[in-house]
Design a protein around this motif. Structure first.
Motif, mmCIF file in Angstrom:
data_model
loop_
_atom_site.group_PDB
_atom_site.id
_atom_site.type_symbol
_atom_site.label_atom_id
_atom_site.label_comp_id
_atom_site.label_asym_id
_atom_site.label_seq_id
_atom_site.Cartn_x
_atom_site.Cartn_y
_atom_site.Cartn_z
ATOM 1 N N GLU A 2 -31.157 8.389 -1.216
ATOM 2 C CA GLU A 2 -31.072 9.743 -0.681
ATOM 3 C C GLU A 2 -32.254 10.584 -1.159
ATOM 4 O O GLU A 2 -32.826 11.369 -0.398
ATOM 5 C CB GLU A 2 -29.758 10.409 -1.092
ATOM 6 C CG GLU A 2 -29.693 11.865 -0.639
ATOM 7 C CD GLU A 2 -28.286 12.414 -0.577
ATOM 8 O OE1 GLU A 2 -27.639 12.261 0.467
ATOM 9 O OE2 GLU A 2 -27.854 13.011 -1.574
ATOM 10 N N PHE A 52 -27.510 4.516 -4.034
ATOM 11 C CA PHE A 52 -27.349 5.453 -2.921
ATOM 12 C C PHE A 52 -28.099 6.753 -3.232
ATOM 13 O O PHE A 52 -28.770 7.322 -2.369
ATOM 14 C CB PHE A 52 -25.870 5.759 -2.674
ATOM 15 C CG PHE A 52 -25.216 4.905 -1.628
ATOM 16 C CD1 PHE A 52 -25.720 4.845 -0.331
ATOM 17 C CD2 PHE A 52 -24.087 4.161 -1.925
ATOM 18 C CE1 PHE A 52 -25.113 4.062 0.642
ATOM 19 C CE2 PHE A 52 -23.465 3.380 -0.960
ATOM 20 C CZ PHE A 52 -23.979 3.317 0.326
ATOM 21 N N LEU A 59 -27.960 11.517 3.303
ATOM 22 C CA LEU A 59 -27.807 10.182 3.878
ATOM 23 C C LEU A 59 -26.853 10.209 5.068
ATOM 24 O O LEU A 59 -27.053 9.521 6.061
ATOM 25 C CB LEU A 59 -27.281 9.199 2.821
ATOM 26 C CG LEU A 59 -28.299 8.412 2.012
ATOM 27 C CD1 LEU A 59 -27.590 7.490 1.027
ATOM 28 C CD2 LEU A 59 -29.220 7.602 2.908
ATOM 29 N N TRP A 88 -28.628 11.541 8.001
ATOM 30 C CA TRP A 88 -29.543 10.492 8.468
ATOM 31 C C TRP A 88 -28.804 9.437 9.284
ATOM 32 O O TRP A 88 -29.263 9.034 10.358
ATOM 33 C CB TRP A 88 -30.246 9.858 7.270
ATOM 34 C CG TRP A 88 -30.969 8.586 7.566
ATOM 35 C CD1 TRP A 88 -32.196 8.462 8.144
ATOM 36 C CD2 TRP A 88 -30.496 7.254 7.302
ATOM 37 N NE1 TRP A 88 -32.528 7.125 8.256
ATOM 38 C CE2 TRP A 88 -31.503 6.375 7.751
ATOM 39 C CE3 TRP A 88 -29.344 6.731 6.727
ATOM 40 C CZ2 TRP A 88 -31.375 4.991 7.641
ATOM 41 C CZ3 TRP A 88 -29.204 5.354 6.617
ATOM 42 C CH2 TRP A 88 -30.219 4.504 7.073
ATOM 43 N N THR A 89 -27.635 8.991 8.795
ATOM 44 C CA THR A 89 -26.894 7.972 9.538
ATOM 45 C C THR A 89 -26.471 8.503 10.908
ATOM 46 O O THR A 89 -26.552 7.782 11.912
ATOM 47 C CB THR A 89 -25.641 7.491 8.772
ATOM 48 O OG1 THR A 89 -24.769 8.587 8.513
ATOM 49 C CG2 THR A 89 -26.015 6.815 7.477
ATOM 50 N N LEU A 97 -35.318 9.667 0.784
ATOM 51 C CA LEU A 97 -35.259 10.238 2.128
ATOM 52 C C LEU A 97 -35.664 11.707 2.121
ATOM 53 O O LEU A 97 -36.427 12.155 2.983
ATOM 54 C CB LEU A 97 -33.844 10.091 2.700
ATOM 55 C CG LEU A 97 -33.598 10.704 4.079
ATOM 56 C CD1 LEU A 97 -34.423 9.989 5.144
ATOM 57 C CD2 LEU A 97 -32.108 10.653 4.427
ATOM 58 N N TYR A 106 -36.826 7.560 7.155
ATOM 59 C CA TYR A 106 -37.562 7.099 5.971
ATOM 60 C C TYR A 106 -39.060 7.001 6.229
ATOM 61 O O TYR A 106 -39.856 7.071 5.291
ATOM 62 C CB TYR A 106 -37.006 5.759 5.487
ATOM 63 C CG TYR A 106 -35.758 5.950 4.641
ATOM 64 C CD1 TYR A 106 -35.851 6.255 3.289
ATOM 65 C CD2 TYR A 106 -34.496 5.877 5.218
ATOM 66 C CE1 TYR A 106 -34.715 6.468 2.522
ATOM 67 C CE2 TYR A 106 -33.351 6.084 4.453
ATOM 68 C CZ TYR A 106 -33.473 6.377 3.110
ATOM 69 O OH TYR A 106 -32.348 6.595 2.363
#
Length: 219
Positions: free
Chosen positions: A136, A132, A182, A185-186, A139, A145
């Protein structure tokens, strides 16, 4: 004659969710056939005789197996719509690298964190958190991405999103707390209709995991 597109898939499959996202991004209409991977139906065996796994994308009677290959196929066949893979050769190679990383490095600990106990569970959690962190870091401060555009790697990883809650529950960690970029981003990805419609309900995934944990002896 219109294209005949069929997707053999099972509702909790993170790989099938990828394919659904790609088809939605392209605006491709398809017939969905729920196919339990534990029950090898004649059609599944016929369309994927080597691995006998879902998802299988069937386009005009011809099967395309493996979700990442399906994403590329969808991108090439329906090329007049939204582009999933970057056109630049180097950027394309990097997208393929990170999607491959997700499948080869992220997949195993992502299920072992809920399916195992003891030392194996602790090792899976440690590895999962490391991956993870790697994702991250890759990213960075980019919206997606692929930079400014939602694309191949985003779809590859968002396929797992419905499983994040189960990972957190049984791994006893918080993605929002430990991986804020992250999380942002989600949330950005979840604004896309193609993503939301493709995802399975996270609570239903946990119910499914509880059943699977008993089968794996992780209770």
């Amino acid at each position: 004659m219109a294209d005949e597109v069929i997707l053999l898939d099972y509702w909790p499959s993170m790989f099938g969710m990828r394919t659904k996202m790609a088809l939605a991004e392209k605006g491709v209409k398809y017939e969905y056939k729920e196919t339990d991977p534990w029950v090898k139906t004649p059609l599944l065996i016929e369309m994927n005789p080597i691995h006998k796994k879902i998802p299988v994308l069937i386009h005009n009677g011809k099967p395309i197996c493996e979700s990442l290959i399906q994403l590329e196929y969808i991108d090439e066949v329906w090329s007049d719509a939204y582009t999933i893979l970057p056109s630049d050769p180097y950027q394309k190679s990097q997208a393929r690298f990170w999607a491959d990383f997700i499948d080869k490095k992220f997949y195993d600990p992502s299920w072992k964190v809920w399916a195992t106990m003891g030392e194996e569970h602790a090792a899976a959690k440690k590895e999962l958190l490391e991956h993870f962190k790697t994702l991250e870091t890759e990213l960075g401060d980019n919206p997606y991405y692929g930079g400014e555009v939602f694309g191949y790697v985003d779809i590859a990883l968002m396929g797992y999103y419905s499983w994040f809650k189960a990972m957190e529950k049984f791994g006893e960690f918080s993605i929002e707390t430990e991986f804020p970029k992250l999380t942002t981003w989600t949330k950005r990805c979840l604004k896309r209709e193609s993503v939301v419609k493709a995802l399975a309900d996270s609570d239903r995934i946990i119910e499914y995991v509880n059943v699977m944990r008993k089968q794996f002896g992780a209770e």
